[in-house]
Design a protein around this motif. Sequence first.
Motif: not given
Length: 353
Positions: A79-90, A92-100
């Motif tokens: 969803a974010h092509p070529r993103v350079r820096v991101y966190t787990y919190s970011q 999860v805020s967009e994709d709750p299924d990430a926890r599972q």
Amino acid sequence: MTSIVTELRSDLHRSLSLDHLWQATQGLIRHHLPHRSCSLMLDIGDGEPARSHHTVLDALQPDYLPANSIAISRPFLAAHPRVRVYTYSQIVSEDPDARQRRIAQERHHDEWSEFVHLAFWNEARLDTVLSIRRGGSDACFTADELRFLEELYPDIDASLHRMRVLEGERRRLASLDACLARLPIAAMGIDADGRCLFATAQAQRLCERWNHNLGESHQHLQLPGGIAELLDRASLRNGLWQFTHPRDAALRVNLLRDGLGAEPQPRCPSFVVSFAEQQLASLPEAGSVNASLDRLTPRERQVALLIAEGLSNQAIAERLERSRRTIETQLGSIYRKFEVHTRTQLLRRLMRR
């Protein structure tokens, strides 16, 4: 502290191997970002990382090893092509299924509660991810820490690009060496100091034969004895030099200057040494010929052997880089020593069995 960080940055810029790059990167992160574990995942492409480096500083379980996977991040990256820096919190805020996905991926999913990823891209393809993980109540990364990572990103990216180029060059050279070694020719490349750059299997065999017949014993490949003294002369100009083995008339080498490059290199010449092996049946009988050639000087011997090959005086002069007048003078001396008057008589003497 500042001097240490400066030195670590310099190490990162100078790194010529992945291990050195990883050590410098870890050192920089430890000075700025407290963490429990850190991973460098490489060669990701369209699947999971093919290679990885992991460091665990503060594990809750003695057998904990970070997962070599980007499954948690993949939908976010799409969803974010070529993103350079991101966190787990970011994520999860967009994709709750990430926890599972995290629970399904990791047996010890309590080892960390937050991570920050640096994603490095090769064109539009994800190539490498640097993962830094924290646990506990102070897991969140501050704005200053994220800013530091943003500033560090170009340095790591440039170093990774250099690693990709160097690894590609090493693979290319290894493939070339393997190909050259299998060629059905007897040739070796050497530099101006006589160091071997490559050698085919046949060249190694004939080189060992050359040196063995000189009474020299070597445990590894050596430049053929008697050739080294030609390097100084050959380094002065382009050309082809031939040298016949002093004790094995069936074996000779050709020395070609700047045979390894498209452009002549006057200061750092390279050479190709190729072996020419004749069948003994095509040579004069060893006893009579060697006895005859012993009468000649080394230069006259070269001329006589080329005459036996059927070369004209002009061709011999060009081959040995001497004047035609010099060759004719040496030929006259050869006639006298063999007590002949014509080229035909000389050839008969040389080729007599």
